[in-house]
Scaffold this active site. Structure first.
Site, PDB file in Angstrom:
ATOM      1  N   LYS A 124      24.491  40.869  30.649  1.00 20.05           N
ATOM      2  CA  LYS A 124      24.722  42.560  30.751  1.00 20.05           C
ATOM      3  C   LYS A 124      26.369  41.691  31.523  1.00 20.05           C
ATOM      4  O   LYS A 124      27.035  41.796  31.805  1.00 20.05           O
ATOM      5  CB  LYS A 124      24.855  42.709  32.466  1.00 20.05           C
ATOM      6  CG  LYS A 124      24.267  44.078  32.233  1.00 20.05           C
ATOM      7  CD  LYS A 124      25.209  44.270  33.645  1.00 20.05           C
ATOM      8  CE  LYS A 124      25.930  45.735  33.799  1.00 20.05           C
ATOM      9  NZ  LYS A 124      26.901  45.959  33.041  1.00 20.05           N
ATOM     10  N   GLU A 144      32.790  35.239  40.820  1.00 21.51           N
ATOM     11  CA  GLU A 144      34.349  35.030  40.642  1.00 21.51           C
ATOM     12  C   GLU A 144      35.110  36.020  40.827  1.00 21.51           C
ATOM     13  O   GLU A 144      34.173  37.481  40.400  1.00 21.51           O
ATOM     14  CB  GLU A 144      34.886  34.383  39.729  1.00 21.51           C
ATOM     15  CG  GLU A 144      34.507  33.428  39.341  1.00 21.51           C
ATOM     16  CD  GLU A 144      35.443  32.213  39.761  1.00 21.51           C
ATOM     17  OE1 GLU A 144      36.149  32.955  40.656  1.00 21.51           O
ATOM     18  OE2 GLU A 144      34.623  30.698  40.207  1.00 21.51           O
ATOM     19  N   CYS A 182      42.241  38.711  36.605  1.00 23.32           N
ATOM     20  CA  CYS A 182      42.069  38.484  38.042  1.00 23.32           C
ATOM     21  C   CYS A 182      43.694  37.791  38.715  1.00 23.32           C
ATOM     22  O   CYS A 182      43.155  37.274  40.044  1.00 23.32           O
ATOM     23  CB  CYS A 182      41.288  37.573  38.617  1.00 23.32           C
ATOM     24  SG  CYS A 182      40.658  36.540  36.564  1.00 23.32           S
ATOM     25  N   GLU A 214      44.605  44.377  45.795  1.00 22.92           N
ATOM     26  CA  GLU A 214      44.034  44.456  43.811  1.00 22.92           C
ATOM     27  C   GLU A 214      44.119  45.777  43.264  1.00 22.92           C
ATOM     28  O   GLU A 214      43.606  46.134  43.595  1.00 22.92           O
ATOM     29  CB  GLU A 214      42.933  43.117  43.963  1.00 22.92           C
ATOM     30  CG  GLU A 214      42.978  43.409  42.065  1.00 22.92           C
ATOM     31  CD  GLU A 214      41.436  42.565  41.833  1.00 22.92           C
ATOM     32  OE1 GLU A 214      40.556  43.018  41.693  1.00 22.92           O
ATOM     33  OE2 GLU A 214      41.966  41.561  41.164  1.00 22.92           O
TER      34      GLU A 214
HETATM   35  P1  NAD Z   1      33.001  45.683  38.464  1.00 21.31           P
HETATM   36  O1  NAD Z   1      32.286  44.798  39.900  1.00 21.31           O
HETATM   37  O2  NAD Z   1      32.962  46.965  38.984  1.00 21.31           O
HETATM   38  O3  NAD Z   1      32.023  45.340  37.248  1.00 21.31           O
HETATM   39  C1  NAD Z   1      31.720  43.655  37.114  1.00 21.31           C
HETATM   40  C2  NAD Z   1      29.598  43.549  36.359  1.00 21.31           C
HETATM   41  O4  NAD Z   1      29.285  44.327  37.382  1.00 21.31           O
HETATM   42  C3  NAD Z   1      30.010  44.940  35.358  1.00 21.31           C
HETATM   43  O5  NAD Z   1      29.316  44.293  34.165  1.00 21.31           O
HETATM   44  C4  NAD Z   1      29.420  46.407  36.222  1.00 21.31           C
HETATM   45  O6  NAD Z   1      28.250  46.700  35.995  1.00 21.31           O
HETATM   46  C5  NAD Z   1      28.372  44.881  37.197  1.00 21.31           C
HETATM   47  N1  NAD Z   1      28.024  46.177  38.234  1.00 21.31           N
HETATM   48  C6  NAD Z   1      28.597  46.863  38.593  1.00 21.31           C
HETATM   49  N2  NAD Z   1      27.692  47.679  39.865  1.00 21.31           N
HETATM   50  C7  NAD Z   1      26.953  46.271  40.155  1.00 21.31           C
HETATM   51  C8  NAD Z   1      25.637  46.306  40.788  1.00 21.31           C
HETATM   52  N3  NAD Z   1      25.357  47.308  41.657  1.00 21.31           N
HETATM   53  N4  NAD Z   1      25.427  45.265  40.516  1.00 21.31           N
HETATM   54  C9  NAD Z   1      24.692  44.408  40.237  1.00 21.31           C
HETATM   55  N5  NAD Z   1      26.427  44.233  39.136  1.00 21.31           N
HETATM   56  C10 NAD Z   1      27.151  45.750  38.776  1.00 21.31           C
HETATM   57  O7  NAD Z   1      34.706  44.960  38.326  1.00 21.31           O
HETATM   58  P2  NAD Z   1      35.688  45.181  36.751  1.00 21.31           P
HETATM   59  O8  NAD Z   1      35.768  46.749  37.066  1.00 21.31           O
HETATM   60  O9  NAD Z   1      34.364  44.575  35.099  1.00 21.31           O
HETATM   61  O10 NAD Z   1      35.991  44.022  36.163  1.00 21.31           O
HETATM   62  C11 NAD Z   1      37.277  43.998  37.154  1.00 21.31           C
HETATM   63  C12 NAD Z   1      37.307  43.427  38.797  1.00 21.31           C
HETATM   64  O11 NAD Z   1      37.066  42.088  38.085  1.00 21.31           O
HETATM   65  C13 NAD Z   1      38.956  42.903  38.868  1.00 21.31           C
HETATM   66  O12 NAD Z   1      38.522  43.056  40.709  1.00 21.31           O
HETATM   67  C14 NAD Z   1      39.118  41.322  38.855  1.00 21.31           C
HETATM   68  O13 NAD Z   1      39.495  40.835  40.124  1.00 21.31           O
HETATM   69  C15 NAD Z   1      37.665  41.213  38.793  1.00 21.31           C
HETATM   70  N6  NAD Z   1      37.697  39.884  37.931  1.00 21.31           N
HETATM   71  C16 NAD Z   1      37.693  38.589  37.935  1.00 21.31           C
HETATM   72  C17 NAD Z   1      37.352  36.962  37.660  1.00 21.31           C
HETATM   73  C18 NAD Z   1      37.441  36.414  38.383  1.00 21.31           C
HETATM   74  O14 NAD Z   1      37.307  34.953  37.259  1.00 21.31           O
HETATM   75  N7  NAD Z   1      38.115  35.914  39.435  1.00 21.31           N
HETATM   76  C19 NAD Z   1      38.207  37.370  36.390  1.00 21.31           C
HETATM   77  C20 NAD Z   1      38.163  38.710  35.341  1.00 21.31           C
HETATM   78  C21 NAD Z   1      38.231  39.240  36.627  1.00 21.31           C
END
Ligand code: NAD
Length: 478
Positions: A172, A247, A281, A380
């Site tokens: 997804k 992550e 991130c 963040e």
């Molecule tokens: P997000 O948590 O909003 O979404 C991540 C994914 O989860 C998306 O596919 C989203 O549709 C899905 N999602 C949303 N609600 C959900 C739920 N209730 N249940 C299951 N899945 C759900 O994050 P984002 O805005 O897409 O990305 C930014 C974040 O990702 C930042 O916090 C960043 O630090 C983190 N990030 C971490 C890494 C790492 O490797 N540590 C890498 C890239 C991004």
């Protein structure tokens, strides 16, 4: 792009509902309409993945390697086209986007090799005549939930090891970047992936993501994204004893020691804090500077930051593309306003930029004069915004670097070997950089953080087998 629907059991299944995929550099540019899947599609995808699992798990490792190699070939052949699509969809500059596609190809290539390198061991038993074996087996069906900021690299670094070790996948992608994921799914099929080993369900996290976390046929869930959502995924999936890997975010420190080479330090900070619009991130969001060089460092940082060009991700000569969408832009602006009004900090940059096209363009911002307890230095932000924190000396710099809820990556710029070694030992982070930006890691070694930045085994490199395989111990009397 045409609406392809969701890829389930090797077929593109159309959806009744669609969401527009908008170019953040030009909000009038609709890249395509993409399926809004839900629990029904996740159920069909999980069933397909479960059905495909026995044959894929039992396939010779060379057969799995051949598919992954073919995916790497296709990604390489289509690097330019996919890079353009990725830049148009996510907003990182075209060179950054093409580099991300190349990175995805490297990851598939690496895990093609890993498929044939998986080893177990044989040991003598405490009991005479008994032989003990330890072998790794696939975990089963893996649910993969990815964020928007690396639309192809993160799906690659989760799918490639899952498939290499004989698991099957339900992916997804983030709602903001479905187009790149659809292209990856098409490449999987073209590369000869048997139907059902790689399934794609696009749609919102609240329905598709939740359904993946809940689905009883999904044996493991690997998630990259925000802490709040990660927490929900963990609670739901672990309650039914599924494996979970998270992550999450970061608030990564870059220490500028008094003995740093200033040119190196400024380049590391600008690349780490602002490239990819700071939407990484691993971005350096706290620049921790020793008092002795604070003024000259800040002057040069501001001068270099001012010279960065902000604009359409697809235009040549652009350093910083747009913020991904209006919501993230509002978040960035809220933090900037907080720094200006509540904290009365000096904010340099951070203005909206008008370009030829309507897009979410924000000039990179440096916030100086706040200590490490300020909200902007603790939470963040995920935008092109860095706090500069003045510290008395090296010891205070290490303490401030470690004073965070996160622990993804920490960096130092120094010309002293003893500071470099000492910092590598004492930094409370999963990854440590010396005279390098905090962002930018190799594809063949482990990736991941500590504390609230990560949960479960690390990703990538040979280490990935910890999450994507399970150990079986055999005892044989002969
Ligand atoms: P997000 O948590 O909003 O979404 C991540 C994914 O989860 C998306 O596919 C989203 O549709 C899905 N999602 C949303 N609600 C959900 C739920 N209730 N249940 C299951 N899945 C759900 O994050 P984002 O805005 O897409 O990305 C930014 C974040 O990702 C930042 O916090 C960043 O630090 C983190 N990030 C971490 C890494 C790492 O490797 N540590 C890498 C890239 C991004």
């Amino acid at each position: 792009m045409e609406n392809e629907g969701c890829l389930i059991a090797g077929q593109w299944v159309p959806s009744a509902d669609h969401r527009a995929d908008i170019n953040p550099s030009n909000t009038g540019d609709v890249i395509g309409m993409f399926a809004i899947g839900g629990a029904v599609e996740v159920d069909a995808a999980a069933q397909a993945a479960a059905q495909a699992l026995p044959a894929w798990a039992a396939a010779p490792p060379q057969a799995r390697a051949a598919v992954l190699d073919a995916v790497a070939d296709q990604l390489t052949a289509q690097q330019s086209r996919l890079g353009e699509l990725l830049a148009r969809e996510e907003g990182k500059t075209r060179p950054e986007a093409e580099a991300e596609v190349a990175r995805a190809a490297q990851i598939f290539r690496f895990f093609a090799g890993e498929a044939v390198r998986l080893v177990g061991d044989v040991q003598a038993s405490y009991r005479p005549g008994v032989r003990v074996t330890q072998e790794r087996e696939p975990v089963g069906v893996v649910g993969i939930i990815t964020p928007w900021n690396f639309p192809i690299a993160i799906p690659a670094w989760k799918s490639a090891p899952a498939l290499a070790y004989g698991n099957t996948v339900v992916l997804k992608p983030a709602d903001l970047v479905p187009a790149t994921a659809v292209e990856l799914a098409k490449i999987m099929t073209a590369a000869g992936a048997p139907p059902g080993i790689f399934n794609l369900v696009t749609g919102p996290g609240s329905s598709v993501g939740t359904a993946i976390a809940e689905h009883p046929l999904i044996d493991a869930v690997t998630f990259t994204g925000s802490e709040a959502v990660g927490r929900q995924v963990l609670a739901t999936a672990s309650a039914r004893f599924a494996r979970v890997q998270l992550e999450l975010g970061g608030k990564n420190p870059m220490v500028i020691a008094a003995d740093a080479d200033l040119d190196t330090a400024v380049e590391c900070c600008v690349a780490g804090a602002f490239f990819s619009t700071g939407q990484r991130c691993t971005a350096s969001s706290r620049l921790i500077v020793e008092d002795a060089i604070y003024e000259p460092f800040l002057d040069r940082l501001l001068e270099r930051t001012k010279a960065l060009t902000v604009g359409d991700a697809l235009s040549a000569g652009i350093d910083i593309g747009p913020v991904v969408d209006e919501r993230q832009l509002a978040t960035d602006q809220r933090y900037l306003e907080l720094a200006r009004s509540d904290h009365r900090a000096a904010v340099y940059g951070g203005e909206l930029v008008t370009a030829a096209t309507p897009g979410h363009f924000l000039r990179p911002a440096v916030i100086a004069g706040l200590d490490n307890s300020a909200v902007i230095n603790r939470e963040e932000i995920f935008g092109p915004i860095a706090g500069v924190i003045r510290v008395a000396d090296y010891e205070e710099a290490v303490a401030v670097a470690n004073d965070t809820d996160y622990g993804l990556v920490a960096g130092i710029c120094t010309t002293s070997l003893s500071h470099a070694e000492d910092f590598r030992r004492r930094a409370q982070a999963g990854m440590v950089m010396v005279n390098l930006p905090t962002a930018g890691v190799d594809p063949h070694v482990a990736f991941g953080g500590r504390r609230r930045s990560g949960y479960g085994p690390k990703e990538q490199g040979s280490q990935a087998r910890e999450f994507f395989t399970q150990l079986k111990v055999g005892y044989t009397a002969s």
